[in-house]
Design a protein around this motif. Structure first.
Motif, short mmCIF file in Angstrom:
data_model
loop_
_atom_site.label_atom_id
_atom_site.label_comp_id
_atom_site.label_asym_id
_atom_site.label_seq_id
_atom_site.Cartn_x
_atom_site.Cartn_y
_atom_site.Cartn_z
N LEU A 99 0.90 -1.05 -0.06
CA LEU A 99 -0.36 -0.04 -0.08
C LEU A 99 0.79 1.48 -0.06
CD1 LEU A 99 -2.88 -1.37 2.19
CD2 LEU A 99 -3.15 -0.61 -0.30
N ASP A 159 -7.98 3.00 6.59
CA ASP A 159 -8.43 2.50 5.85
C ASP A 159 -9.52 1.26 5.84
OD1 ASP A 159 -10.37 2.19 4.25
OD2 ASP A 159 -8.62 2.04 2.38
N LEU A 208 2.29 1.55 -3.22
CA LEU A 208 0.70 2.34 -3.92
C LEU A 208 0.35 3.56 -3.95
CD1 LEU A 208 -0.85 -0.76 -4.25
CD2 LEU A 208 0.83 0.28 -6.53
N GLN A 209 1.17 4.65 -2.75
CA GLN A 209 0.66 5.55 -1.93
C GLN A 209 -0.87 5.59 -1.60
OE1 GLN A 209 1.89 8.51 -5.05
NE2 GLN A 209 3.94 8.65 -4.31
N LYS A 210 -1.61 4.54 -1.20
CA LYS A 210 -2.83 4.12 -0.24
C LYS A 210 -2.36 4.07 0.92
CE LYS A 210 -4.76 3.49 -5.00
NZ LYS A 210 -6.13 4.24 -5.43
N PRO A 211 -4.18 4.23 1.58
CA PRO A 211 -3.61 4.56 3.02
C PRO A 211 -3.82 3.05 3.06
CG PRO A 211 -5.62 5.49 2.49
CD PRO A 211 -5.10 5.49 1.38
N ALA A 235 -9.50 -1.15 3.10
CA ALA A 235 -8.03 -1.53 3.05
C ALA A 235 -7.82 -2.96 4.32
CB ALA A 235 -6.51 -1.11 3.16
#
Length: 283
Positions: free
Chosen positions: A128, A139, A131-134, A142
Protein backbone atom coordinates in the motif's frame (compact mmCIF):
# COMPACT_ATOMS: atom_id res chain seq x y z
CA UNK A 1 -12.53 -57.75 24.88
CA UNK A 2 -16.19 -56.66 24.99
CA UNK A 3 -16.51 -57.79 28.60
CA UNK A 4 -13.38 -55.86 29.58
CA UNK A 5 -14.64 -52.71 27.81
CA UNK A 6 -18.09 -52.93 29.42
CA UNK A 7 -16.47 -53.41 32.83
CA UNK A 8 -13.72 -50.80 32.76
CA UNK A 9 -15.12 -48.08 30.45
CA UNK A 10 -15.69 -45.66 33.37
CA UNK A 11 -11.95 -45.72 34.10
CA UNK A 12 -11.25 -44.28 30.63
CA UNK A 13 -14.33 -42.08 30.21
CA UNK A 14 -14.53 -40.36 33.59
CA UNK A 15 -11.17 -38.47 33.47
CA UNK A 16 -11.97 -37.01 30.06
CA UNK A 17 -15.57 -36.29 31.05
CA UNK A 18 -14.43 -34.59 34.24
CA UNK A 19 -11.92 -32.45 32.36
CA UNK A 20 -14.63 -31.51 29.82
CA UNK A 21 -17.04 -30.49 32.59
CA UNK A 22 -14.39 -28.45 34.43
CA UNK A 23 -12.89 -26.86 31.34
CA UNK A 24 -16.00 -26.25 29.23
CA UNK A 25 -19.43 -27.03 30.72
CA UNK A 26 -19.00 -25.26 34.07
CA UNK A 27 -17.37 -22.08 32.62
CA UNK A 28 -20.10 -21.98 29.95
CA UNK A 29 -22.91 -22.17 32.52
CA UNK A 30 -21.14 -19.64 34.75
CA UNK A 31 -20.72 -17.33 31.75
CA UNK A 32 -24.45 -17.41 31.04
CA UNK A 33 -25.12 -16.58 34.69
CA UNK A 34 -22.70 -13.64 34.60
CA UNK A 35 -24.38 -12.26 31.47
CA UNK A 36 -27.33 -11.29 33.72
CA UNK A 37 -25.09 -9.65 36.32
CA UNK A 38 -23.20 -6.40 36.85
CA UNK A 39 -19.77 -7.23 38.25
CA UNK A 40 -16.12 -6.35 38.50
CA UNK A 41 -15.10 -9.73 39.93
CA UNK A 42 -17.04 -12.98 39.74
CA UNK A 43 -17.41 -13.04 43.52
CA UNK A 44 -19.20 -9.66 43.65
CA UNK A 45 -22.17 -9.60 41.31
CA UNK A 46 -25.45 -7.70 41.11
CA UNK A 47 -28.40 -9.10 39.19
CA UNK A 48 -29.60 -6.71 36.44
CA UNK A 49 -31.86 -9.02 34.44
CA UNK A 50 -31.97 -8.36 30.71
CA UNK A 51 -30.35 -4.94 30.97
CA UNK A 52 -27.02 -6.25 29.67
CA UNK A 53 -28.70 -7.75 26.60
CA UNK A 54 -30.61 -4.53 25.94
CA UNK A 55 -27.30 -2.66 26.10
CA UNK A 56 -25.76 -5.12 23.63
CA UNK A 57 -28.26 -4.32 20.90
CA UNK A 58 -28.07 -0.59 21.57
CA UNK A 59 -24.28 -0.62 21.24
CA UNK A 60 -23.44 0.71 17.78
CA UNK A 61 -19.94 -0.76 17.90
CA UNK A 62 -21.36 -4.25 18.36
CA UNK A 63 -23.85 -3.82 15.51
CA UNK A 64 -21.10 -2.53 13.21
CA UNK A 65 -18.80 -5.40 14.24
CA UNK A 66 -21.60 -7.86 13.49
CA UNK A 67 -22.21 -6.47 10.00
CA UNK A 68 -18.47 -6.31 9.29
CA UNK A 69 -18.00 -9.91 10.49
CA UNK A 70 -21.01 -11.15 8.50
CA UNK A 71 -19.72 -9.56 5.29
CA UNK A 72 -16.23 -10.92 5.92
CA UNK A 73 -17.62 -14.40 6.62
CA UNK A 74 -19.62 -14.53 3.39
CA UNK A 75 -16.73 -13.34 1.22
CA UNK A 76 -14.05 -15.49 2.85
CA UNK A 77 -16.22 -18.63 2.97
CA UNK A 78 -17.03 -18.41 -0.74
CA UNK A 79 -13.48 -17.60 -1.83
CA UNK A 80 -11.82 -20.22 0.36
CA UNK A 81 -14.09 -23.05 -0.74
CA UNK A 82 -14.08 -22.16 -4.44
CA UNK A 83 -10.29 -21.78 -4.56
CA UNK A 84 -9.66 -24.87 -2.43
CA UNK A 85 -11.97 -26.99 -4.60
CA UNK A 86 -10.38 -25.68 -7.81
CA UNK A 87 -6.87 -26.49 -6.54
CA UNK A 88 -8.05 -29.93 -5.39
CA UNK A 89 -9.41 -30.62 -8.88
CA UNK A 90 -6.04 -29.78 -10.41
CA UNK A 91 -4.08 -31.85 -7.88
CA UNK A 92 -6.23 -34.96 -8.45
CA UNK A 93 -5.44 -35.12 -12.16
CA UNK A 94 -2.23 -37.07 -11.63
CA UNK A 95 0.21 -34.27 -12.49
CA UNK A 96 3.85 -34.53 -11.44
CA UNK A 97 4.79 -33.05 -8.06
CA UNK A 98 1.28 -33.37 -6.64
CA UNK A 99 2.48 -34.33 -3.16
CA UNK A 100 4.90 -31.38 -3.08
CA UNK A 101 2.13 -28.95 -4.07
CA UNK A 102 -0.20 -30.36 -1.41
CA UNK A 103 2.47 -29.89 1.26
CA UNK A 104 3.27 -26.33 0.17
CA UNK A 105 -0.40 -25.30 0.08
CA UNK A 106 -1.02 -26.81 3.52
CA UNK A 107 1.97 -25.17 5.24
CA UNK A 108 0.32 -21.73 5.90
CA UNK A 109 -2.21 -23.46 8.14
CA UNK A 110 0.63 -24.43 10.50
CA UNK A 111 1.55 -20.80 11.26
CA UNK A 112 -0.01 -19.21 14.34
CA UNK A 113 -2.64 -16.53 13.80
CA UNK A 114 -0.83 -13.70 15.62
CA UNK A 115 2.43 -14.30 13.78
CA UNK A 116 0.58 -14.65 10.49
CA UNK A 117 -1.24 -11.38 11.08
CA UNK A 118 1.95 -9.41 11.75
CA UNK A 119 3.68 -10.92 8.70
CA UNK A 120 0.81 -9.94 6.41
CA UNK A 121 0.56 -6.53 8.05
CA UNK A 122 4.15 -5.80 7.01
CA UNK A 123 3.62 -7.19 3.51
CA UNK A 124 0.33 -5.42 2.81
CA UNK A 125 1.41 -2.10 4.33
CA UNK A 126 4.54 -2.25 2.17
CA UNK A 127 2.43 -2.78 -0.95
CA UNK A 128 0.00 0.00 0.00
CA UNK A 129 2.86 2.39 0.74
CA UNK A 130 4.39 1.74 -2.69
CA UNK A 131 0.99 2.38 -4.29
CA UNK A 132 0.64 5.56 -2.20
CA UNK A 133 -2.56 4.24 -0.63
CA UNK A 134 -3.71 4.52 3.02
CA UNK A 135 -2.29 1.82 5.28
CA UNK A 136 -4.44 -0.91 6.80
CA UNK A 137 -4.93 0.97 10.07
CA UNK A 138 -6.11 4.06 8.18
CA UNK A 139 -8.60 2.51 5.77
CA UNK A 140 -11.37 0.09 6.79
CA UNK A 141 -11.81 -1.17 3.22
CA UNK A 142 -8.12 -1.99 2.98
CA UNK A 143 -8.37 -3.71 6.36
CA UNK A 144 -11.32 -5.78 5.14
CA UNK A 145 -9.48 -6.86 1.99
CA UNK A 146 -6.36 -7.60 4.02
CA UNK A 147 -8.28 -9.83 6.42
CA UNK A 148 -9.85 -11.72 3.50
CA UNK A 149 -6.44 -12.23 1.85
CA UNK A 150 -4.93 -13.42 5.13
CA UNK A 151 -7.79 -15.81 5.86
CA UNK A 152 -7.76 -17.25 2.35
CA UNK A 153 -3.98 -17.74 2.38
CA UNK A 154 -4.16 -19.58 5.68
CA UNK A 155 -7.26 -21.73 5.13
CA UNK A 156 -7.26 -22.68 1.43
CA UNK A 157 -4.58 -25.35 1.82
CA UNK A 158 -6.35 -27.03 4.72
CA UNK A 159 -9.69 -27.15 2.90
CA UNK A 160 -7.91 -28.35 -0.23
CA UNK A 161 -6.75 -31.47 1.64
CA UNK A 162 -10.35 -32.28 2.59
CA UNK A 163 -11.56 -31.74 -0.97
CA UNK A 164 -8.75 -33.90 -2.34
CA UNK A 165 -9.87 -36.74 -0.05
CA UNK A 166 -13.46 -36.25 -1.21
CA UNK A 167 -12.56 -36.24 -4.90
CA UNK A 168 -10.40 -39.34 -4.52
CA UNK A 169 -13.37 -41.18 -3.01
CA UNK A 170 -15.50 -40.64 -6.14
CA UNK A 171 -15.75 -44.08 -7.85
CA UNK A 172 -13.71 -44.20 -11.04
CA UNK A 173 -16.23 -46.59 -12.59
CA UNK A 174 -18.92 -43.94 -12.28
CA UNK A 175 -16.85 -41.38 -14.15
CA UNK A 176 -15.91 -43.90 -16.85
CA UNK A 177 -19.57 -44.84 -17.29
CA UNK A 178 -20.47 -41.16 -17.67
CA UNK A 179 -17.77 -40.69 -20.32
CA UNK A 180 -19.05 -43.73 -22.22
CA UNK A 181 -22.53 -42.17 -22.16
CA UNK A 182 -21.08 -39.03 -23.75
CA UNK A 183 -20.75 -36.73 -20.73
CA UNK A 184 -18.18 -33.95 -21.11
CA UNK A 185 -15.90 -32.61 -18.36
CA UNK A 186 -18.36 -29.90 -17.33
CA UNK A 187 -21.21 -32.38 -16.94
CA UNK A 188 -19.00 -34.80 -14.99
CA UNK A 189 -17.97 -31.98 -12.65
CA UNK A 190 -21.42 -30.60 -11.88
CA UNK A 191 -23.49 -33.79 -12.08
CA UNK A 192 -21.09 -36.35 -10.61
CA UNK A 193 -18.08 -34.94 -8.78
CA UNK A 194 -19.70 -32.05 -6.91
CA UNK A 195 -22.76 -34.08 -5.75
CA UNK A 196 -20.45 -36.91 -4.64
CA UNK A 197 -18.16 -34.62 -2.62
CA UNK A 198 -20.97 -32.79 -0.82
CA UNK A 199 -19.91 -34.35 2.52
CA UNK A 200 -16.56 -32.59 2.04
CA UNK A 201 -18.39 -29.39 1.10
CA UNK A 202 -20.39 -29.67 4.32
CA UNK A 203 -17.24 -30.03 6.43
CA UNK A 204 -15.27 -27.29 4.67
CA UNK A 205 -18.16 -24.84 4.70
CA UNK A 206 -18.76 -25.45 8.38
CA UNK A 207 -15.08 -24.95 9.24
CA UNK A 208 -14.61 -21.81 7.16
CA UNK A 209 -17.87 -20.28 8.36
CA UNK A 210 -17.19 -20.83 12.05
CA UNK A 211 -13.50 -19.90 11.77
CA UNK A 212 -14.41 -16.66 9.98
CA UNK A 213 -16.99 -15.68 12.58
CA UNK A 214 -14.63 -16.48 15.46
CA UNK A 215 -11.59 -14.74 13.95
CA UNK A 216 -9.71 -12.88 16.67
CA UNK A 217 -5.92 -13.09 16.70
CA UNK A 218 -5.51 -12.24 13.01
CA UNK A 219 -7.84 -9.28 13.46
CA UNK A 220 -5.77 -8.04 16.43
CA UNK A 221 -2.46 -8.41 14.61
CA UNK A 222 -3.49 -7.07 11.20
CA UNK A 223 -5.68 -4.05 11.97
CA UNK A 224 -6.49 -4.08 15.73
CA UNK A 225 -9.93 -2.81 14.69
CA UNK A 226 -8.57 0.45 13.28
CA UNK A 227 -9.43 3.00 12.12
CA UNK A 228 -11.78 3.92 14.98
CA UNK A 229 -13.07 0.33 15.35
CA UNK A 230 -14.18 0.31 11.69
CA UNK A 231 -12.43 -3.03 11.03
CA UNK A 232 -13.30 -4.52 14.41
CA UNK A 233 -14.81 -8.02 14.28
CA UNK A 234 -17.16 -9.58 16.82
CA UNK A 235 -14.58 -11.46 18.89
CA UNK A 236 -12.36 -8.37 19.17
CA UNK A 237 -15.38 -6.20 20.02
CA UNK A 238 -16.28 -8.54 22.88
CA UNK A 239 -12.70 -8.51 24.14
CA UNK A 240 -12.51 -4.70 24.00
CA UNK A 241 -15.86 -4.39 25.77
CA UNK A 242 -14.85 -6.71 28.59
CA UNK A 243 -11.27 -5.55 29.11
CA UNK A 244 -10.98 -2.19 27.38
CA UNK A 245 -13.81 -0.20 28.98
CA UNK A 246 -13.89 0.99 32.57
CA UNK A 247 -16.98 0.51 34.72
CA UNK A 248 -18.69 -2.45 36.32
CA UNK A 249 -21.48 -2.53 33.75
CA UNK A 250 -19.16 -3.24 30.80
CA UNK A 251 -18.00 -6.65 31.97
CA UNK A 252 -21.60 -7.84 32.20
CA UNK A 253 -22.32 -6.37 28.77
CA UNK A 254 -19.21 -8.03 27.38
CA UNK A 255 -20.37 -11.37 28.79
CA UNK A 256 -23.83 -10.85 27.28
CA UNK A 257 -22.18 -10.13 23.93
CA UNK A 258 -20.29 -13.42 24.23
CA UNK A 259 -23.55 -15.32 24.79
CA UNK A 260 -25.21 -13.59 21.82
CA UNK A 261 -22.12 -14.34 19.75
CA UNK A 262 -22.31 -18.02 20.70
CA UNK A 263 -26.00 -18.24 19.78
CA UNK A 264 -25.45 -16.51 16.43
CA UNK A 265 -22.64 -18.89 15.46
CA UNK A 266 -24.64 -21.95 16.55
CA UNK A 267 -27.78 -20.91 14.64
CA UNK A 268 -25.89 -20.06 11.44
CA UNK A 269 -23.87 -23.29 11.65
CA UNK A 270 -27.00 -25.42 12.12
CA UNK A 271 -28.68 -23.75 9.13
CA UNK A 272 -25.58 -24.32 7.01
CA UNK A 273 -25.30 -27.97 8.07
CA UNK A 274 -28.97 -28.62 7.36
CA UNK A 275 -28.73 -26.99 3.91
CA UNK A 276 -25.54 -28.71 2.74
CA UNK A 277 -26.45 -32.12 4.16
CA UNK A 278 -29.71 -32.01 2.23
CA UNK A 279 -27.62 -31.90 -0.94
CA UNK A 280 -25.54 -34.97 -0.10
CA UNK A 281 -26.08 -38.17 -2.07
CA UNK A 282 -25.39 -41.76 -1.08
CA UNK A 283 -22.56 -43.48 -2.94
Amino acid sequence: MQKAISKYWPVFVLPTLLAFIIGFIWPFIWGIYLSFQRFTTVSKTTFVGLQNYISVFSDETFLHAFSFTAAFTVVSTVLINVCAFAIALVLTRGIRGTNLFRTVYFMPNLIGGILLGYIWQILLNGVLANLQKPLLALDAKAGFVGLVILMCWQQIGYMMIIYVAGLQSVPGDLIEAAKIDGANDREILFKIKIPMVMPSVTICTFLTLTNSFKLFDQNVALTAGEPANASEMLALNIYNTFYGRSGAQWKGIGQAKAVVFFLVVVVISLIQLKFTRSKEVQQ
